[in-house]
Design a protein around this motif. Structure first.
Motif, PDB file in Angstrom:
ATOM      1  N   ALA A 153      11.074   9.070   2.762  1.00  0.00           N
ATOM      2  CA  ALA A 153      10.852   7.679   3.156  1.00  0.00           C
ATOM      3  C   ALA A 153       9.538   7.538   3.930  1.00  0.00           C
ATOM      4  O   ALA A 153       8.777   6.594   3.715  1.00  0.00           O
ATOM      5  N   ALA A 154       9.266   8.506   4.829  1.00  0.00           N
ATOM      6  CA  ALA A 154       8.051   8.437   5.643  1.00  0.00           C
ATOM      7  C   ALA A 154       6.793   8.573   4.792  1.00  0.00           C
ATOM      8  O   ALA A 154       5.787   7.890   5.037  1.00  0.00           O
ATOM      9  N   ASN A 155       6.830   9.444   3.777  1.00  0.00           N
ATOM     10  CA  ASN A 155       5.650   9.651   2.933  1.00  0.00           C
ATOM     11  C   ASN A 155       5.349   8.425   2.076  1.00  0.00           C
ATOM     12  O   ASN A 155       4.183   8.130   1.802  1.00  0.00           O
ATOM     13  N   ILE A 156       6.391   7.719   1.643  1.00  0.00           N
ATOM     14  CA  ILE A 156       6.163   6.442   0.952  1.00  0.00           C
ATOM     15  C   ILE A 156       5.469   5.477   1.911  1.00  0.00           C
ATOM     16  O   ILE A 156       4.535   4.760   1.537  1.00  0.00           O
ATOM     17  N   GLY A 157       5.925   5.473   3.168  1.00  0.00           N
ATOM     18  CA  GLY A 157       5.309   4.610   4.174  1.00  0.00           C
ATOM     19  C   GLY A 157       3.869   4.977   4.472  1.00  0.00           C
ATOM     20  O   GLY A 157       3.010   4.095   4.665  1.00  0.00           O
ATOM     21  N   ILE A 158       3.567   6.280   4.500  1.00  0.00           N
ATOM     22  CA  ILE A 158       2.198   6.732   4.767  1.00  0.00           C
ATOM     23  C   ILE A 158       1.261   6.299   3.646  1.00  0.00           C
ATOM     24  O   ILE A 158       0.162   5.797   3.891  1.00  0.00           O
ATOM     25  N   GLU A 159       1.712   6.500   2.400  1.00  0.00           N
ATOM     26  CA  GLU A 159       0.889   6.072   1.259  1.00  0.00           C
ATOM     27  C   GLU A 159       0.650   4.565   1.305  1.00  0.00           C
ATOM     28  O   GLU A 159      -0.455   4.085   1.066  1.00  0.00           O
ATOM     29  N   THR A 160       1.709   3.831   1.629  1.00  0.00           N
ATOM     30  CA  THR A 160       1.604   2.375   1.700  1.00  0.00           C
ATOM     31  C   THR A 160       0.624   1.952   2.782  1.00  0.00           C
ATOM     32  O   THR A 160      -0.207   1.055   2.579  1.00  0.00           O
ATOM     33  N   THR A 161       0.700   2.606   3.926  1.00  0.00           N
ATOM     34  CA  THR A 161      -0.193   2.268   5.041  1.00  0.00           C
ATOM     35  C   THR A 161      -1.645   2.540   4.697  1.00  0.00           C
ATOM     36  O   THR A 161      -2.528   1.702   4.945  1.00  0.00           O
ATOM     37  N   LEU A 162      -1.925   3.714   4.124  1.00  0.00           N
ATOM     38  CA  LEU A 162      -3.303   4.062   3.773  1.00  0.00           C
ATOM     39  C   LEU A 162      -3.844   3.129   2.686  1.00  0.00           C
ATOM     40  O   LEU A 162      -5.008   2.723   2.735  1.00  0.00           O
ATOM     41  N   SER A 163      -2.997   2.786   1.712  1.00  0.00           N
ATOM     42  CA  SER A 163      -3.440   1.852   0.669  1.00  0.00           C
ATOM     43  C   SER A 163      -3.700   0.467   1.254  1.00  0.00           C
ATOM     44  O   SER A 163      -4.631  -0.232   0.853  1.00  0.00           O
ATOM     45  N   TYR A 164      -2.864   0.070   2.219  1.00  0.00           N
ATOM     46  CA  TYR A 164      -3.052  -1.215   2.891  1.00  0.00           C
ATOM     47  C   TYR A 164      -4.400  -1.246   3.612  1.00  0.00           C
ATOM     48  O   TYR A 164      -5.109  -2.262   3.615  1.00  0.00           O
ATOM     49  N   LEU A 165      -4.773  -0.097   4.213  1.00  0.00           N
ATOM     50  CA  LEU A 165      -6.041  -0.010   4.943  1.00  0.00           C
ATOM     51  C   LEU A 165      -7.236   0.165   4.009  1.00  0.00           C
ATOM     52  O   LEU A 165      -8.377   0.109   4.461  1.00  0.00           O
ATOM     53  N   GLY A 166      -6.958   0.408   2.730  1.00  0.00           N
ATOM     54  CA  GLY A 166      -8.048   0.581   1.778  1.00  0.00           C
ATOM     55  C   GLY A 166      -8.451   2.019   1.551  1.00  0.00           C
ATOM     56  O   GLY A 166      -9.465   2.295   0.904  1.00  0.00           O
ATOM     57  N   PHE A 167      -7.669   2.978   2.073  1.00  0.00           N
ATOM     58  CA  PHE A 167      -7.997   4.391   1.925  1.00  0.00           C
ATOM     59  C   PHE A 167      -6.904   5.161   1.194  1.00  0.00           C
ATOM     60  O   PHE A 167      -6.794   6.374   1.326  1.00  0.00           O
ATOM     61  N   GLY A 168      -6.092   4.447   0.426  1.00  0.00           N
ATOM     62  CA  GLY A 168      -5.046   5.108  -0.339  1.00  0.00           C
ATOM     63  C   GLY A 168      -5.485   5.281  -1.777  1.00  0.00           C
ATOM     64  O   GLY A 168      -6.494   5.908  -2.059  1.00  0.00           O
ATOM     65  N   THR A 210      -5.570   1.334  -9.365  1.00  0.00           N
ATOM     66  CA  THR A 210      -4.222   1.905  -9.462  1.00  0.00           C
ATOM     67  C   THR A 210      -3.297   1.141  -8.528  1.00  0.00           C
ATOM     68  O   THR A 210      -3.392   1.276  -7.307  1.00  0.00           O
ATOM     69  N   PRO A 211      -2.393   0.329  -9.062  1.00  0.00           N
ATOM     70  CA  PRO A 211      -1.520  -0.463  -8.182  1.00  0.00           C
ATOM     71  C   PRO A 211      -0.524   0.396  -7.435  1.00  0.00           C
ATOM     72  O   PRO A 211      -0.082   1.441  -7.919  1.00  0.00           O
ATOM     73  N   SER A 212      -0.180  -0.036  -6.235  1.00  0.00           N
ATOM     74  CA  SER A 212       0.872   0.603  -5.440  1.00  0.00           C
ATOM     75  C   SER A 212       1.482  -0.470  -4.548  1.00  0.00           C
ATOM     76  O   SER A 212       0.963  -1.584  -4.448  1.00  0.00           O
ATOM     77  N   LEU A 213       2.564  -0.134  -3.883  1.00  0.00           N
ATOM     78  CA  LEU A 213       3.175  -1.093  -2.961  1.00  0.00           C
ATOM     79  C   LEU A 213       2.209  -1.423  -1.830  1.00  0.00           C
ATOM     80  O   LEU A 213       2.177  -2.546  -1.330  1.00  0.00           O
ATOM     81  N   GLY A 214       1.405  -0.443  -1.436  1.00  0.00           N
ATOM     82  CA  GLY A 214       0.437  -0.671  -0.353  1.00  0.00           C
ATOM     83  C   GLY A 214      -0.663  -1.632  -0.735  1.00  0.00           C
ATOM     84  O   GLY A 214      -1.081  -2.459   0.084  1.00  0.00           O
ATOM     85  N   THR A 215      -1.143  -1.544  -1.985  1.00  0.00           N
ATOM     86  CA  THR A 215      -2.210  -2.464  -2.394  1.00  0.00           C
ATOM     87  C   THR A 215      -1.693  -3.897  -2.469  1.00  0.00           C
ATOM     88  O   THR A 215      -2.429  -4.849  -2.175  1.00  0.00           O
ATOM     89  N   LEU A 216      -0.435  -4.076  -2.866  1.00  0.00           N
ATOM     90  CA  LEU A 216       0.139  -5.425  -2.886  1.00  0.00           C
ATOM     91  C   LEU A 216       0.301  -5.978  -1.478  1.00  0.00           C
ATOM     92  O   LEU A 216      -0.015  -7.142  -1.217  1.00  0.00           O
ATOM     93  N   ILE A 217       0.792  -5.157  -0.558  1.00  0.00           N
ATOM     94  CA  ILE A 217       0.943  -5.612   0.827  1.00  0.00           C
ATOM     95  C   ILE A 217      -0.420  -5.862   1.454  1.00  0.00           C
ATOM     96  O   ILE A 217      -0.560  -6.712   2.336  1.00  0.00           O
ATOM     97  N   GLY A 218      -1.435  -5.145   0.965  1.00  0.00           N
ATOM     98  CA  GLY A 218      -2.775  -5.317   1.503  1.00  0.00           C
ATOM     99  C   GLY A 218      -3.325  -6.720   1.361  1.00  0.00           C
ATOM    100  O   GLY A 218      -4.184  -7.146   2.139  1.00  0.00           O
ATOM    101  N   TYR A 219      -2.813  -7.465   0.395  1.00  0.00           N
ATOM    102  CA  TYR A 219      -3.264  -8.854   0.235  1.00  0.00           C
ATOM    103  C   TYR A 219      -2.899  -9.711   1.450  1.00  0.00           C
ATOM    104  O   TYR A 219      -3.512 -10.759   1.678  1.00  0.00           O
ATOM    105  N   ALA A 220      -1.901  -9.271   2.207  1.00  0.00           N
ATOM    106  CA  ALA A 220      -1.481 -10.035   3.386  1.00  0.00           C
ATOM    107  C   ALA A 220      -2.514  -9.993   4.501  1.00  0.00           C
ATOM    108  O   ALA A 220      -2.377 -10.705   5.502  1.00  0.00           O
ATOM    109  N   ALA A 221      -3.540  -9.166   4.354  1.00  0.00           N
ATOM    110  CA  ALA A 221      -4.614  -9.149   5.354  1.00  0.00           C
ATOM    111  C   ALA A 221      -5.380 -10.471   5.357  1.00  0.00           C
ATOM    112  O   ALA A 221      -6.022 -10.828   6.352  1.00  0.00           O
ATOM    113  N   ASN A 222      -5.296 -11.187   4.264  1.00  0.00           N
ATOM    114  CA  ASN A 222      -5.886 -12.517   4.176  1.00  0.00           C
ATOM    115  C   ASN A 222      -4.906 -13.523   4.787  1.00  0.00           C
ATOM    116  O   ASN A 222      -3.759 -13.622   4.352  1.00  0.00           O
TER     117      ASN A 222
END
Length: 297
Positions: free
Chosen positions: A222-237, A242-254
């Motif tokens: 569970a934690a590793n899914i969260g880490i990937e999501t966090t890094l993708s959200y920050l733009g370093f995943g 390549t879509p991921s859950l983090g890239t989708l959540i990253g749109y919320a930065a707007n």
């Protein structure tokens, strides 16, 4: 059948499968979580096979931020790309990454930790100094640097980079547990009988750590899914292509997307929450079954 034979049959401890099944029957929440997790995984992986990634990731600016229902079940993002398709493919990518990192780091961390605790001496010193060195590094920053300097990196590059740093905590944890186990009588008896070190470590010592291993696996998955999501959200995943859950959540930065176009990021957020809770509830049930199995011998 004689009374003696009946008593022998009754005294036989239940198998691991029966113990696990009993725990899930007792814990309705864990059983529901397991059922939900299986359904989600099957739907995600079958959906990822059926969905055409190229079609999903094709930019259609005329359908920018199309709301759900207007030709798109979950709406479209800023590039007019189908959010549902990205959610399915992105969930598949995030799960594969989290699972792969968990397995690789567990094999390395548990193996080296048990070896360090079993042998002690020079082997223990060398392994622990490597662990200490990696643990003092600013891991997140180092990963960001690696991701930045690796040209055209892929999912596999990302998994290797993450696995390179996240095995050390496991090694330290299982080294400590192995140190206490090697003092027990069954280890001394096996050494006296001439049993090989490999068989003692991984055939006798490791099964007695199964409860801890299962708990560690589920929590880290569970934690590793969260880490990937966090890094993708920050733009370093993962790469943007390549879509991921983090890239989708990253749109919320707007801010506008966060408040007005919630269909872009809410489905991914809800899916992450459900996956993590389900994995943890299932892991706790497996842990209890392993504890019960060890108590019964």
């Amino acid at each position: 059948m004689s009374k003696e034979k009946k008593q022998e049959v009754i005294s036989v401890p239940p198998t691991g499968i029966k113990m696990i099944a009993r725990e899930f029957r007792k814990d309705k929440l864990a059983l529901f979580s397991l059922s939900l997790l299986v359904i989600l995984l099957v739907a995600i992986f079958i959906g990822a096979i059926v969905v055409d990634k190229d079609a999903v990731m094709k930019v259609d600016i005329l359908n920018k931020y199309t709301p759900p229902g207007d030709g798109y079940i979950l709406g479209a993002d800023e590039g007019g790309r189908d959010v549902l398709g990205q959610l399915i493919i992105g969930a598949r990518n995030s799960i594969v990454i989290g699972f792969s990192i968990t397995i690789i780091t567990s094999i390395v961390g548990v193996g080296l930790g048990i070896m360090a605790g079993y042998y002690g001496g020079v082997i223990d010193t060398v392994i622990m100094r490597i662990v200490d060195f990696v643990m003092i590094l600013p891991v997140t920053m180092v990963i960001i640097v690696f991701v930045t300097i690796v040209p055209n990196y892929t999912v596999y590059n990302f998994i290797m980079i993450m696995s390179l740093f996240y095995w050390v905590a496991k090694a330290r944890l299982f080294r400590g547990k192995a140190l206490s186990e090697v003092r027990r009588d069954y280890i001394s008896a096996s050494k006296t009988l001439g049993t090989s070190d490999f068989k003692i470590m991984f055939g006798e010592l490791m099964p007695n750590l199964s409860s801890l291993i299962i708990t560690n696996l589920t929590i880290n998955f569970a934690a590793n899914i969260g880490i990937e999501t966090t890094l993708s959200y920050l733009g370093f995943g993962l790469p943007q292509s390549t879509p991921s859950l983090g890239t989708l959540i990253g749109y919320a930065a707007n801010g506008d997307v966060l408040s007005e176009k919630t269909w872009v990021w809410v489905p991914a957020s809800v899916l992450i929450l459900v996956l993590m809770l389900s994995i943890n509830y299932v892991g706790q049930a497996f842990k209890r079954s392993a504890d019960a199995r060890q108590r019964l011998g």
